[in-house]
Design an enzyme around this catalytic site. Structure first.
Site, PDB file in Angstrom:
ATOM      1  N   HIS A 151      32.281  65.845  51.929  1.00 21.52           N
ATOM      2  CA  HIS A 151      31.019  66.294  51.427  1.00 21.52           C
ATOM      3  C   HIS A 151      30.921  65.580  50.144  1.00 21.52           C
ATOM      4  O   HIS A 151      29.677  65.523  49.578  1.00 21.52           O
ATOM      5  CB  HIS A 151      31.072  67.747  51.307  1.00 21.52           C
ATOM      6  CG  HIS A 151      29.622  68.237  51.379  1.00 21.52           C
ATOM      7  ND1 HIS A 151      28.540  67.651  50.771  1.00 21.52           N
ATOM      8  CD2 HIS A 151      29.387  69.340  51.856  1.00 21.52           C
ATOM      9  CE1 HIS A 151      27.736  68.529  51.231  1.00 21.52           C
ATOM     10  NE2 HIS A 151      27.670  69.443  51.929  1.00 21.52           N
ATOM     11  N   ALA A 152      32.084  65.252  49.539  1.00 19.12           N
ATOM     12  CA  ALA A 152      31.939  64.410  48.161  1.00 19.12           C
ATOM     13  C   ALA A 152      31.270  63.143  48.541  1.00 19.12           C
ATOM     14  O   ALA A 152      30.681  62.338  47.422  1.00 19.12           O
ATOM     15  CB  ALA A 152      33.350  63.988  47.631  1.00 19.12           C
TER      16      ALA A 152
END
Length: 505
Positions: free
Chosen positions: A140-141
């Site tokens: 998700h980064a």
């Protein structure tokens, strides 16, 4: 080199042995549309190799700053190995949906290797339907929902024949990667800029702290509301819209600390049926989705004898990505709060209450700055950012604290025309999202080709029977369906008027 934002870094910071920060999706593909009638790992590798120059995030590797003095950077991986990231597995007979869901749960429970680009792809064969599954797992980064859709758009085609891809330039920009000393100097320069970043974030973030994940810290939400009122009084602004500080998330089984293991279940609903309900009750598709989710969760809570008297609080991610930010990847989202009306038994009344609550949420959303989550993180020095983020999640599950949210519900609109991957038709695309301490349940839905694809993730120990929710979602939708129109009565044929008889002589 490309530095992560504070919001991107937050998804790295939350990771522990129990929490992971990656998202995934399970694409079901029909190989009968390919020229050979099959889809193998070589086909997927060829597709990615062809389009890799258009997908820079797939080559990004994480580079930490010494001592955590500043947010980390993305750099191009000079030793990129596609074979490490693309893998193939097969399901044993009979290859049921339950077996696929169990395999997905095991794969997404494992963390990604931070020494390499943060993604993996699995081609899963042996499905009973004759289809194959493509499980894509990425941190998700690197992406949010919208930027993830951009990546999928570059891997999918409008026809089975594919398309000619124009690649451009070499990988990266040939910028030399600094050594340890160079990164230390960058970190010191970033640490010196921290007070300035915090000062710039103060006007937008301080009055809205009650709308952030830090509201779980005792006193933070109250402080945010007081600053908001003071700011509006000084600037003579109108009264603020209702804020999430009025919502109190009750504790449930899935509000505790999660384990390292997951459960996953998936299923489809008809988009036409949802639209029929929407039209019948004067609401939106999203209202219907959130309302039937509330009904399914309500049934689970009743079955486990823990239905609260007050509504649950749902976290609803909203994209704030502008047209100018398309192609920049990373995260551009707002985390909004809305009551999930599990306290209302009647399905129609629940839908109408959901419509009103989501309308209030949209009003609050328009009043908030788009960079709120990023700005709020700037109050925490990068050197202690990871520890502070994990402490925040820990507070939501403590005896003294309360969760900010109970669960995540996310609705991602998708295309209503067929797409193809390496010539194989995309049949369905089920999302697999993130759960955290205090939020052990995540319901994400994507629309595609006239249906809604639900992917539900839960903690394996908190909700071992999460698969029940799929059937309950269908039943809740059926309860809202308008009655079919009554068939029109056939018109009776008109009788001919009798002719007048002549009077007798």
């Amino acid at each position: 080199m490309r530095q992560l934002t504070s919001l991107d870094s937050q998804f790295l910071a939350l990771e522990t042995r129990r929490q992971s920060g990656h998202v995934a999706s399970v694409a079901i593909l029909d190989p009968s549309t390919t020229p050979s009638g099959t889809l193998g790992i070589a086909d997927i590798e060829a597709l990615i190799t062809e389009r890799l120059p258009l997908l820079p995030p797939l080559r990004w590797r994480l580079l930490e700053v010494p001592l955590g003095l500043d947010y980390p950077y993305w750099i191009d991986d000079e030793d990129f190995d596609l074979n490490f990231h693309v893998r193939e597995i097969g399901l044993p007979a009979p290859g049921s949906d339950e077996q696929l869901a169990e395999q997905v749960a095991r794969i997404v429970s494992r963390p990604l290797d931070r020494a390499r680009p943060l993604w993996e792809l699995y081609l899963v064969s042996g499905l009973r339907s004759g289809h194959v599954a493509l499980l894509t797992k990425i941190h998700h980064a690197v992406i949010d929902g919208m930027s993830g859709a951009e990546i999928m758009g570059l891997l999918l085609d409008l026809t089975p024949e594919g398309r000619v891809v124009d690649t451009f330039g070499p990988w990266g920009d040939n910028e030399a990667v600094p050594g340890d000393l160079g990164m230390l100097l960058r970190g010191l320069a970033g640490a010196a800029r921290y007070p300035l970043r915090a000062l710039r974030a103060l006007p937008s973030a301080a009055p809205n702290l009650q709308e952030t994940q830090f509201a779980v810290i005792p006193g933070v939400a109250t402080l945010g509301r007081l600053v908001n009122r003071a700011q509006r009084a000084v600037l003579r602004l109108d009264a603020p819209p209702a804020d999430r500080g009025q919502l109190v998330a009750p504790k449930t089984t899935f509000s505790g600390r999660i384990s390292a293991h997951r459960r996953f279940t998936f299923g489809q609903l008809s988009l036409d049926d949802v639209k029929a309900v929407k039209n019948a009750h004067g609401c939106t598709v999203n209202d219907v989705i959130v309302s039937i989710c509330a009904g399914a969760v309500r049934r689970w809570l009743i079955a486990h004898h823990e239905l609260p008297d007050t509504p649950l609080v749902a976290q609803i991610p909203i994209s704030v990505r502008t047209e100018e930010q398309i192609g920049t990847y990373g995260n551009r989202i707002m985390l909004m709060s809305a009551p999930l009306h599990t306290d209302i038994g009647d399905p129609v009344q629940r839908l109408l209450a959901t419509h009103d609550s989501l309308g209030d949420m949209k009003t609050r959303h328009r009043a908030l700055p788009a960079s709120l989550l990023t700005d709020a993180n700037h109050f925490i020095p990068p050197a202690v950012f990871s520890r502070a983020a994990r402490l925040t999640f820990g507070l939501s599950t403590s005896q003294a604290g309360r969760p900010v949210w109970n669960l995540v519900i996310s609705n991602v609109p998708g295309p209503q025309f067929p797409l193809y991957c390496a010539g194989a038709k995309l049949v369905a695309n089920y999302p697999v999202s993130v759960i955290t301490h205090g939020m052990g349940l995540n319901i994400t839905v994507m629309s595609y080709m006239g249906h809604l694809d639900f992917g539900i993730v839960a903690d394996r120990e908190q909700m071992p029977d999460v698969a029940l929710l799929i059937g309950w979602l269908r039943e809740e939708l059926e309860l809202l369906m308008p009655p079919p129109p009554k068939p029109a009565k056939p018109a009776r044929p008109k009788r001919a008027k009798p002719k007048a008889r002549p009077a007798p002589a």
